[in-house]
Design a protein around this motif. Sequence first.
Motif, PDB file in Angstrom:
ATOM      1  N   GLN A   1      -3.163   2.463  12.419  1.00 44.91           N
ATOM      2  CA  GLN A   1      -3.280   1.662  11.302  1.00 44.91           C
ATOM      3  C   GLN A   1      -1.824   1.816  10.629  1.00 44.91           C
ATOM      4  N   ALA A   2      -1.516   3.125  10.527  1.00 46.77           N
ATOM      5  CA  ALA A   2      -0.218   3.357   9.674  1.00 46.77           C
ATOM      6  C   ALA A   2       1.025   2.886  10.525  1.00 46.77           C
TER       7      ALA A   2
ATOM      8  N   ASP B   1       1.094  -0.852  10.344  1.00 48.46           N
ATOM      9  CA  ASP B   1       1.546  -1.466   9.088  1.00 48.46           C
ATOM     10  C   ASP B   1       3.001  -1.430   8.960  1.00 48.46           C
TER      11      ASP B   1
ATOM     12  N   LYS C   1      -4.687   1.072  -3.316  1.00 47.24           N
ATOM     13  CA  LYS C   1      -4.696   1.145  -1.636  1.00 47.24           C
ATOM     14  C   LYS C   1      -3.896   2.402  -1.262  1.00 47.24           C
TER      15      LYS C   1
ATOM     16  N   ASP D   1      -6.214  11.872  11.570  1.00 47.23           N
ATOM     17  CA  ASP D   1      -7.416  10.770  11.892  1.00 47.23           C
ATOM     18  C   ASP D   1      -6.610   9.726  12.810  1.00 47.23           C
TER      19      ASP D   1
ATOM     20  N   TYR E   1       1.184   5.041   1.968  1.00 45.58           N
ATOM     21  CA  TYR E   1       0.648   6.005   2.784  1.00 45.58           C
ATOM     22  C   TYR E   1       1.335   7.465   2.168  1.00 45.58           C
TER      23      TYR E   1
ATOM     24  N   TYR F   1      -3.655   5.624   1.193  1.00 45.26           N
ATOM     25  CA  TYR F   1      -4.240   6.260   2.570  1.00 45.26           C
ATOM     26  C   TYR F   1      -3.554   7.563   2.735  1.00 45.26           C
ATOM     27  N   GLU F   2      -4.531   8.603   2.776  1.00 48.05           N
ATOM     28  CA  GLU F   2      -3.971   9.968   2.830  1.00 48.05           C
ATOM     29  C   GLU F   2      -3.991  10.347   4.279  1.00 48.05           C
ATOM     30  N   LEU F   3      -2.794  10.624   4.764  1.00 48.06           N
ATOM     31  CA  LEU F   3      -2.795  11.142   6.175  1.00 48.06           C
ATOM     32  C   LEU F   3      -3.212  12.500   6.390  1.00 48.06           C
TER      33      LEU F   3
ATOM     34  N   LEU G   1      -6.622   6.093  11.453  1.00 44.14           N
ATOM     35  CA  LEU G   1      -5.539   5.992  10.210  1.00 44.14           C
ATOM     36  C   LEU G   1      -4.166   5.898  10.824  1.00 44.14           C
TER      37      LEU G   1
ATOM     38  N   CYS H   1       0.944  -1.232  -0.023  1.00 43.85           N
ATOM     39  CA  CYS H   1       0.038   0.012   0.050  1.00 43.85           C
ATOM     40  C   CYS H   1       0.735   1.094   0.013  1.00 43.85           C
TER      41      CYS H   1
END
Length: 248
Positions: free
Chosen positions: A176-177, A180, A115, A170, A100, A117-119, A173, A98
Motif C-alpha cells: 500500500q505504501a 500511495d 491517517k 507487514d 507513513y 500508517y506505522e511501518l 501495508l 496521510c
Amino acid sequence: MYDELWKLLRESRNTIAFTGAGISTLSGIRDFRGANGVYLQPWHGKQVEEILSLDCFLEDPGLFYRWAQEFIYRLDEFHPAAVHRALAGLEARGMLHCVYTQNIDLLHQKAGSRKVYELHGSPAHHHCLRCRKEFGYAEIAPRVLAGEVPHCPCGGVIKPDIVFYGESLDSDLLDQAFRDMEEAELLLVLGSSLTVQPAASLPLATRSGGGRIVIVNAQPTPLDGYATLHYDDLFKVFDDLEHRLAKL
C-alpha cells in the motif's frame, strides 16, 4: 525562506509525509543514529540492534523489557512537537493525504493526525505469543515500569506489536505504501536517515511516479540528490509552517 516549500504544498493535490525518528527528537525522544543516537552506545554490554532482535526477545524477553522501560514504556511523558503538529494541521486542512512513519512513539496520533500508517508496528497493541490474546499499551506499560516481564493468564510471554529485527514488515501495508507514494505529487521525507530497508526505498516510488520529494533531515541521506528541496533544520521549517497554517 520557505516560500518555495509552501508553494509546493499549496499546489500539490496529493501530498504524503514519510517520517523517521529525527522528528521526535524535538519532543525529547532520542533518535537512533543521530549525534546522541540510541544505537551508538551498548546497553549492559549488548548492542541495541541485538536487544531489538526477535531471537534475543524469544531467548530473554526480560532483557528487552528492562531496556524498553526507558525507551518505549514512558511515552506518556512526551508530547508532540512542531513537525507532528504541523502535519496534523496540514491534514485537517486537506493539504496532506496521510503519514507513513517508521516511528513507534504514537506522537502523530497525539497531535491529531488521523491517517497514520506505522511501518514498524506500534506498542499501542501487544499480544500473547502462545494464545494470541491482545493487550493494550495502557495495560502493559505499568507492569513493565514495575519491573515485570508481562505474561498472559495462559502463561505465554506478551510481545509488543512492533517489528523486531528478524521479522518482516507487514507486506500488505508495504505494498500500500509503495502504491500511495508512487501516486503522490509531493512526498515530505522528514527526520529519516533513509538507511533502514525496505522502508528507506519507499521515496523512490514517488520519483518513479513523477512526483517531487522534499527532504528535511539533520544528516545527509542517500536520496538527497533526488530532492527538489532539501533542508537540515526540522524545527525552523515546521515552525514556519505552523505559523503559515495558523493564518489560513
